[in-house]
Scaffold this active site. Structure first.
Site, short mmCIF file in Angstrom:
data_model
loop_
_atom_site.label_atom_id
_atom_site.label_comp_id
_atom_site.label_asym_id
_atom_site.label_seq_id
_atom_site.Cartn_x
_atom_site.Cartn_y
_atom_site.Cartn_z
N GLY A 44 25.11 27.58 -21.69
CA GLY A 44 25.05 26.23 -22.58
C GLY A 44 25.58 25.26 -21.98
N CYS A 45 27.00 25.36 -22.00
CA CYS A 45 28.06 24.46 -21.44
C CYS A 45 27.69 23.87 -20.02
CB CYS A 45 29.40 24.89 -21.49
SG CYS A 45 29.84 25.43 -23.38
N THR A 46 27.31 24.86 -19.03
CA THR A 46 26.86 24.47 -17.88
C THR A 46 25.52 23.67 -17.72
OG1 THR A 46 27.61 26.62 -16.81
CG2 THR A 46 25.99 25.52 -15.66
#
Length: 156
Positions: A44-46
């Site tokens: 998700g952060c990527t």
């Protein structure tokens, strides 16, 4: 204590990528997007980082700088930034000082256990240093575009 919309964001400084020290005061006169995310190199952060990266030029056209914040180390941030070719800096906040200002540390369920972590959140600070928008509990799809759409409405 949580920041209120249209309130002055207290000045803070923190270490960030590129060998720089971030300070809010040093960015007066610019619109800022500060987004908090749980962990470098997670799916998700990527995706969130890629979305802000892909819209970076459009944010710049609105006189807006982007900064990502997590509790990861500076070394982790440098690797994450290089891997995604991010054109903006990442703030390292292992002691959670910046997280505390924006009240983003929350209890979350992970694999059936309660863990304390960063709630994915995004804040927009205007050129006068006022908090003008906040998103908490962010879902990644479409979020960076929604932030850009908001930034475009800011009047000097």
């Amino acid at each position: 204590m949580s920041l209120e919309i249209n309130s002055k964001v207290p000045d803070f400084s923190a270490t960030c990528t590129g060998g720089a020290e971030f300070s809010l005061a040093a960015h007066a006169g610019k619109n800022l997007v500060i987004y908090f995310y749980p962990k470098d190199s997670t799916p998700g952060c990527t995706t969130e980082g890629e979305n802000f990266r892909d819209l970076h030029a459009e944010f710049a056209q609105s006189d807006c700088l982007i900064f990502g914040v997590s509790r990861d180390s500076l070394k982790s941030h440098e690797n994450f930034k290089a891997k995604l070719e991010m054109p903006f800096e990442l703030i390292s906040d292992p002691e959670e000082k910046v997280c505390a200002i924006f009240d983003v540390m929350k209890m979350k369920n992970m694999y059936g256990k309660q863990v304390r972590g960063v709630e994915r959140s995004t804040f927009v600070i205007n050129k006068k240093g006022l908090l003008v928008q906040a998103w908490r509990g962010v879902k990644v799809p479409g979020h960076a575009q929604a932030v850009l759409d908001f930034v475009r409405t800011i009047k000097d």
